[in-house]
Each structure stands twice: as C-alpha cells, then as structure tokens.
Design a protein around this motif. Structure first.
Motif, short mmCIF file in Angstrom:
data_model
loop_
_atom_site.label_atom_id
_atom_site.label_comp_id
_atom_site.label_asym_id
_atom_site.label_seq_id
_atom_site.Cartn_x
_atom_site.Cartn_y
_atom_site.Cartn_z
N ILE A 169 77.60 -3.08 108.70
CA ILE A 169 77.26 -1.73 109.10
C ILE A 169 76.28 -1.15 108.07
O ILE A 169 76.41 -1.41 106.87
N SER A 170 75.29 -0.40 108.56
CA SER A 170 74.31 0.18 107.65
C SER A 170 73.80 1.50 108.21
O SER A 170 73.95 1.78 109.41
N LEU A 171 73.21 2.28 107.33
CA LEU A 171 72.72 3.62 107.68
C LEU A 171 71.23 3.72 107.42
O LEU A 171 70.74 3.18 106.43
N ASP A 172 70.53 4.42 108.30
CA ASP A 172 69.18 4.87 108.03
C ASP A 172 69.21 6.38 108.23
O ASP A 172 69.09 6.88 109.35
N LYS A 173 69.40 7.10 107.14
CA LYS A 173 69.60 8.54 107.25
C LYS A 173 68.33 9.24 107.73
O LYS A 173 68.39 10.27 108.40
N ALA A 174 67.18 8.70 107.38
CA ALA A 174 65.91 9.30 107.83
C ALA A 174 65.82 9.27 109.35
O ALA A 174 65.23 10.17 109.97
N GLU A 175 66.40 8.23 109.96
CA GLU A 175 66.37 8.09 111.42
C GLU A 175 67.66 8.57 112.07
O GLU A 175 67.82 8.46 113.29
N ARG A 176 68.59 9.09 111.27
CA ARG A 176 69.90 9.55 111.78
C ARG A 176 70.62 8.44 112.53
O ARG A 176 71.32 8.68 113.51
N THR A 177 70.47 7.21 112.07
CA THR A 177 70.95 6.06 112.83
C THR A 177 71.90 5.20 112.00
O THR A 177 71.64 4.96 110.82
N VAL A 178 72.97 4.75 112.65
CA VAL A 178 73.86 3.76 112.06
C VAL A 178 73.75 2.49 112.88
O VAL A 178 73.68 2.54 114.11
N TYR A 179 73.70 1.37 112.19
CA TYR A 179 73.55 0.07 112.84
C TYR A 179 74.80 -0.76 112.63
O TYR A 179 75.49 -0.63 111.62
N LEU A 180 75.04 -1.63 113.58
CA LEU A 180 76.08 -2.64 113.43
C LEU A 180 75.44 -3.99 113.76
O LEU A 180 75.15 -4.27 114.93
N GLN A 181 75.16 -4.76 112.73
CA GLN A 181 74.62 -6.10 112.91
C GLN A 181 75.79 -7.05 113.10
O GLN A 181 76.64 -7.18 112.22
#
Length: 120
Positions: free
Chosen positions: A74-86
């Motif tokens: 799990i990771s965050l891109d706060k600039a894009e307001r997005t959380v990812y689940l690889q």
C-alpha cells in the motif's frame, strides 16, 4: 462528494498482478487514514492494508493483513489524493470486492468497491 472512488479491479490469472487506485474525496491529511478492505459473499468485510496520512516513504504507518504480507504493498500519493494497492502473486482466494476506506477522525467513508477476480 464525500466518498472515495476506487478503480483498477479486473480479472487476472493466479500469479499475476493488479494495481488498485483510490482517489480520496479531499486532501489526505496527516491525521487521515486510508485503507483497503475486501469482502466475499457470506463473509464479513476484512482489512487488507491501511496507511496513515503521516506515513513517509519507508513504510512506517502501514499495516497489512497476514494473508497479504510480502505480496501486497500500500502506498500514498498525497499530491494526487490517491492511495494505491499493488497486488502481486495473486491467488484465487484473493478474489473479492475491494473497498477503499477514508477515515477522518470518527467518520469512515467507503467507496463503492472494485471487483478483483483471480482465476486458477
């Protein structure tokens, strides 16, 4: 719109990979927790992974269910307001409806879910 929006689900063969994305309803603050949960018919929704908005690169502030450790990230891109689940090394038992959780203080906001199906 006070609801996160998921995308990225689909059909994949066992051993394959998918990346789920979830765009939060608004800025991810240090006090925000974002998470992924999954649900299969007849069972309760269960935690897959979650991450604190204060998490820096390196992983502190993340939590994983035992059944995904070493396979999912799990990771965050706060600039894009997005959380990812690889998701990697997927198994048929990973099949389910994956929901994004946006937790702000005492309030939980759920997305509509994205279906992940892993064929054997």
């Amino acid at each position: 719109q006070v609801q996160p929006v998921e995308s990225g689900g689909g059909l994949v063969q066992a051993g394959g990979s998918l990346r789920l994305s979830c765009v939060a309803s608004r800025s991810i603050l240090s006090s925000t927790t974002m998470g992924w949960y999954r649900q299969v018919p007849g069972k309760q929704r269960e935690l897959v992974a979650r991450i604190a908005g204060s998490t820096l690169a390196g992983g502190l502030g993340t939590r994983y269910a035992d059944f995904v450790k070493g396979r999912f990230t799990i990771s965050l891109d706060k600039a894009e307001r997005t959380v990812y689940l690889q998701m990697s090394s997927l198994k048929p038992e990973d099949t389910g409806l994956y929901y994004c959780l946006e937790r702000r203080g005492n309030y939980d906001y759920w997305g509509q879910g994205t279906q992940v199906t892993v064929s054997s």
